[in-house]
Design a protein around this motif. Structure first.
Motif, short mmCIF file in Angstrom:
data_model
loop_
_atom_site.label_atom_id
_atom_site.label_comp_id
_atom_site.label_asym_id
_atom_site.label_seq_id
_atom_site.Cartn_x
_atom_site.Cartn_y
_atom_site.Cartn_z
N ALA A 185 0.83 -1.20 0.00
CA ALA A 185 0.00 0.00 0.00
C ALA A 185 0.86 1.25 0.00
O ALA A 185 0.59 2.22 -0.72
CB ALA A 185 -0.93 0.00 1.21
N VAL A 186 1.92 1.25 0.81
CA VAL A 186 2.82 2.41 0.86
C VAL A 186 3.50 2.61 -0.50
O VAL A 186 3.58 3.73 -1.01
CB VAL A 186 3.88 2.22 1.95
N ALA A 187 3.97 1.51 -1.10
CA ALA A 187 4.63 1.60 -2.41
C ALA A 187 3.65 2.08 -3.48
O ALA A 187 3.99 2.93 -4.32
CB ALA A 187 5.22 0.25 -2.79
N VAL A 198 11.63 8.35 -11.22
CA VAL A 198 11.47 8.82 -9.84
C VAL A 198 10.36 8.04 -9.13
O VAL A 198 10.47 7.72 -7.94
CB VAL A 198 11.17 10.33 -9.82
N ALA A 199 9.28 7.72 -9.84
CA ALA A 199 8.18 6.96 -9.25
C ALA A 199 8.66 5.58 -8.82
O ALA A 199 8.30 5.09 -7.73
CB ALA A 199 7.02 6.85 -10.24
N ALA A 200 9.44 4.94 -9.66
CA ALA A 200 9.95 3.61 -9.32
C ALA A 200 10.88 3.67 -8.10
O ALA A 200 10.80 2.84 -7.19
CB ALA A 200 10.69 3.01 -10.52
N VAL A 201 11.76 4.68 -8.09
CA VAL A 201 12.67 4.84 -6.95
C VAL A 201 11.90 5.13 -5.67
O VAL A 201 12.21 4.59 -4.60
CB VAL A 201 13.68 5.97 -7.24
N SER A 202 10.87 5.97 -5.78
CA SER A 202 10.07 6.30 -4.59
C SER A 202 9.34 5.08 -4.06
O SER A 202 9.18 4.92 -2.84
CB SER A 202 9.08 7.42 -4.91
N ALA A 203 8.88 4.21 -4.95
CA ALA A 203 8.19 3.00 -4.51
C ALA A 203 9.15 2.09 -3.74
O ALA A 203 8.80 1.54 -2.69
CB ALA A 203 7.60 2.26 -5.71
N VAL A 204 10.37 1.93 -4.26
CA VAL A 204 11.37 1.11 -3.57
C VAL A 204 11.74 1.72 -2.23
O VAL A 204 11.83 1.02 -1.21
CB VAL A 204 12.62 0.95 -4.45
N ALA A 205 11.93 3.06 -2.22
CA ALA A 205 12.27 3.73 -0.97
C ALA A 205 11.16 3.59 0.06
O ALA A 205 11.42 3.41 1.26
CB ALA A 205 12.55 5.21 -1.24
N ALA A 206 9.90 3.66 -0.39
CA ALA A 206 8.77 3.51 0.53
C ALA A 206 8.74 2.12 1.14
O ALA A 206 8.47 1.96 2.34
CB ALA A 206 7.46 3.81 -0.20
#
Length: 323
Positions: free
Chosen positions: A92-94, A136-144
């Motif tokens: 859900a966060v990702a 950036v969206a992919a990186v943010s999903a991994v970071a989340a």
């Protein structure tokens, strides 16, 4: 509060901030630039030529992405409600993080491509911005996903009495965490302001240097406040470890003279956060029970955490074992 409850409340603040902030950016960005945008706006580009081949009225271009976000968040909320989840799982966060970045990035691309154009047919290309947004969206999903920690498996080898005996060779750990919701709220507001300033810079609506400086300052402030909004204390064979945001302190068992639980208030220690006073050093996030440690030099350090009595009893047991 428990460690689990603190993380649930932190997640709730994050969801609330995204629920308000993302639609505000999606709707507010084209409206803020409406004096420099054609009406209708180019909102679709040919995959082959990269030229605009579709448009929407200004009001629709502002509203449609916000509706997409509303549908996404509603779908996640409904799924979690049906599953009976008490905290946000990693998927859900990702998903929410990736969706927010994608929608905001797409809106920035649309506004920037249409900015100061006489007609939507003359809008610039969005190919580069689209690729950057997806990355950036992919990186943010991994970071989340990495930011959402799993529930710690904590074994409490403790007794009910204030003092306890730990059998030789037995492993144990005591863990407690406290969060300050007001500091978390301030961090969320600062983060939203930083995001708005950054989006305005990317869309070309503000001076690049001034906007970037403002966004960076707000982002740093948001991170610092967030790091200082929770504290975690851990007692084990290694002694006492206290993590306060990115900072931490550790007391070895042979360096501890005694430990106790004591009621303290922000007024007694001079306010909130990392405080120095006549009582020594105190990490104060909420008034109430504090775990107080007295070192061999006579200096005292206190941290406001739940279950302080149990932590002090176990810490005294560790100190006696090594003494």
């Amino acid at each position: 509060m428990t460690d689990r409850a603190g993380r649930r409340r932190g997640a709730a603040w994050g969801v609330a901030a995204s629920g308000v902030g993302v639609p505000a950016l999606l709707i507010g960005l084209p409206l803020a630039a409406r004096g420099r945008l054609p009406d209708p706006l180019a909102t679709h580009w040919s995959a082959g030529s990269g030229r605009p081949d579709g448009s929407l009225p200004l009001w629709a271009a502002a509203l449609v992405p916000a509706l997409v976000w509303a549908v996404l968040t509603a779908a996640v909320a409904l799924t979690l409600w049906r599953s009976g989840a008490r905290a946000l799982p990693r998927w859900a966060v990702a998903g929410l993080g990736c969706g927010a970045v994608t929608l905001v990035g797409a809106q920035v691309s649309v506004v920037r491509a249409n900015l100061d154009r006489p007609d939507w047919h003359a809008a610039g290309s969005v190919t580069g911005w689209a690729v950057g947004t997806l990355v950036v969206a992919a990186v943010s999903a991994v970071a989340a996903v990495l930011a959402v920690r799993r529930e710690p498996a904590v074994a409490h080898s403790v007794a009910e009495a204030p003092t306890m005996e730990v059998p030789p060779g037995q492993r144990f750990v005591w863990l407690s965490r406290t969060s300050n919701p007001w500091l978390q709220a301030v961090s969320a507001v600062l983060g939203l302001l930083a995001g708005g300033a950054a989006v305005a810079v990317l869309a070309g609506l503000t001076d690049r240097t001034a906007g970037a400086t403002t966004a960076a300052s707000l982002a740093v402030a948001a991170v610092l406040v967030l790091c200082c909004s929770s504290v975690q204390a851990r007692v084990s064979e290694r002694g006492l470890e206290v993590a306060f945001g990115p900072f931490g302190r550790r007391w070895t068992p042979d360096g501890i003279e005694s430990a106790r639980a004591e009621h303290r208030t922000p007024a007694q220690v001079g306010g909130w956060g990392y405080r120095l006073s006549g009582l020594g050093t105190t990490v104060m996030l909420r008034g109430g029970a504090c775990l107080v440690v007295r070192s061999g030099s006579g200096r005292e350090f206190a941290v406001s955490v739940d279950d302080a009595e149990r932590g002090a009893a176990l810490l005294n047991a560790v100190a006696r074992r090594t003494g």
